[in-house]
Write an enzyme that holds these catalytic residues in place. Sequence first.
Site, PDB file in Angstrom:
ATOM      1  N   ASN A 149      39.979  39.450  33.782  1.00  0.00           N
ATOM      2  CA  ASN A 149      40.294  38.395  34.755  1.00  0.00           C
ATOM      3  C   ASN A 149      40.423  37.094  33.969  1.00  0.00           C
ATOM      4  OD1 ASN A 149      40.386  36.500  36.768  1.00  0.00           O
ATOM      5  ND2 ASN A 149      38.259  36.797  37.447  1.00  0.00           N
TER       6      ASN A 149
ATOM      7  N   LYS B  50      41.385  34.213  34.951  1.00  0.00           N
ATOM      8  CA  LYS B  50      41.114  32.972  35.702  1.00  0.00           C
ATOM      9  C   LYS B  50      42.183  31.932  35.374  1.00  0.00           C
ATOM     10  CE  LYS B  50      36.329  34.359  35.671  1.00  0.00           C
ATOM     11  NZ  LYS B  50      34.938  34.007  35.744  1.00  0.00           N
TER      12      LYS B  50
ATOM     13  N   HIS C  47      36.822  37.187  44.915  1.00  0.00           N
ATOM     14  CA  HIS C  47      36.040  36.763  43.750  1.00  0.00           C
ATOM     15  C   HIS C  47      35.070  35.657  44.171  1.00  0.00           C
ATOM     16  CE1 HIS C  47      34.949  35.079  39.889  1.00  0.00           C
ATOM     17  NE2 HIS C  47      35.315  36.238  39.365  1.00  0.00           N
TER      18      HIS C  47
ATOM     19  N   GLU D 249      34.201  33.003  42.808  1.00  0.00           N
ATOM     20  CA  GLU D 249      34.692  31.629  42.614  1.00  0.00           C
ATOM     21  C   GLU D 249      35.557  31.200  43.798  1.00  0.00           C
ATOM     22  OE1 GLU D 249      36.260  32.204  38.658  1.00  0.00           O
ATOM     23  OE2 GLU D 249      34.205  32.366  37.914  1.00  0.00           O
TER      24      GLU D 249
ATOM     25  N   GLU E 259      29.776  41.917  41.134  1.00  0.00           N
ATOM     26  CA  GLU E 259      29.656  40.780  40.212  1.00  0.00           C
ATOM     27  C   GLU E 259      28.546  39.850  40.692  1.00  0.00           C
ATOM     28  OE1 GLU E 259      33.518  40.086  37.840  1.00  0.00           O
ATOM     29  OE2 GLU E 259      33.647  38.945  39.691  1.00  0.00           O
TER      30      GLU E 259
ATOM     31  N   GLY F  51      29.979  34.137  33.784  1.00  0.00           N
ATOM     32  CA  GLY F  51      30.215  33.004  32.897  1.00  0.00           C
ATOM     33  C   GLY F  51      28.946  32.346  32.390  1.00  0.00           C
TER      34      GLY F  51
ATOM     35  N   SER G  24      29.572  38.423  32.506  1.00  0.00           N
ATOM     36  CA  SER G  24      29.240  38.337  31.086  1.00  0.00           C
ATOM     37  C   SER G  24      29.314  39.673  30.342  1.00  0.00           C
ATOM     38  CB  SER G  24      27.864  37.674  30.892  1.00  0.00           C
ATOM     39  OG  SER G  24      27.877  36.359  31.439  1.00  0.00           O
TER      40      SER G  24
END
Length: 257
Positions: A9, A11, A97, A99, A169, A175, A215
């Site tokens: 991904n 991003k 996701h 985010e 996730e 991250g 991660s």
Amino acid sequence: MRKIVIAGNWKMYKDLEDVRAFCKAIASSLETKDLGRVLPILAPAYPFLALLQRELSDTSVKVAAQDASAHSEGAFTGEVSAAMLTSLGLEYAIVGHSERRAMHNESNEIVREKLMMLMDNSIKPILCVGETLEQRDADDTQKVILEQLNGCLNNVSLYSAEDIMIAYEPVWAIGTGRTATGEQAQEVHSIIRNWLTHTYSQALADEIPILYGGSVKPDNIAGLLAMPDIDGGLIGGASLKADQYLEMINIALESRK
Ligand code: PGA
């Protein structure tokens, strides 16, 4: 036998030059490789979807979108529809996701609408679920994951295990460099697989890939893939480097699950 999915991904990283360089770096080694059950996926930003597809057409890499609109078409400036993705020949798109849930206020209902729109347009959603650190600390992980699954897949029919992938996730691992341990991830993956069994069928649950994200990198992916219900990774940072991405594919090829 389930696929082992190595999904990158990207991003909002990489410009045209970076994308070209990445494709060049991986194309030759992947063109000649028999990947067996390993399925590499890459999700670049929208402007580079077609380019990636073209550059990697001689490899088995599948290109995915990072999102899609909940609307079919119309006056929605800045949005990209599932039908547009289909017209590019895309087979996969990430949806839900964390985010997007956090920064674009996407509720389970909106994620469900997007997911339905993707499926109606023959694109397989990679549905992301995951708890925040506060929710984990409050022992609410299972509750949150089940709410997300029940909400995003409410009355959604699945006819084949090919229709969907789920990505667990944990938000606190994305991250942050803080990966869930194999055992922590496995615990949630088995909750997801049980939910799939009860909601759909044993046969579907046995075949739907459940990816872990947060991660993941070459150093920890083998341990994660060794877990019985972890069928691959949805990888952000470490998928941006061609050598690390290839290394994770190679580790997946060696995993003896
Ligand atoms: P990360 O991102 O690998 O950089 O933690 C994963 C993701 O957000 O999908």
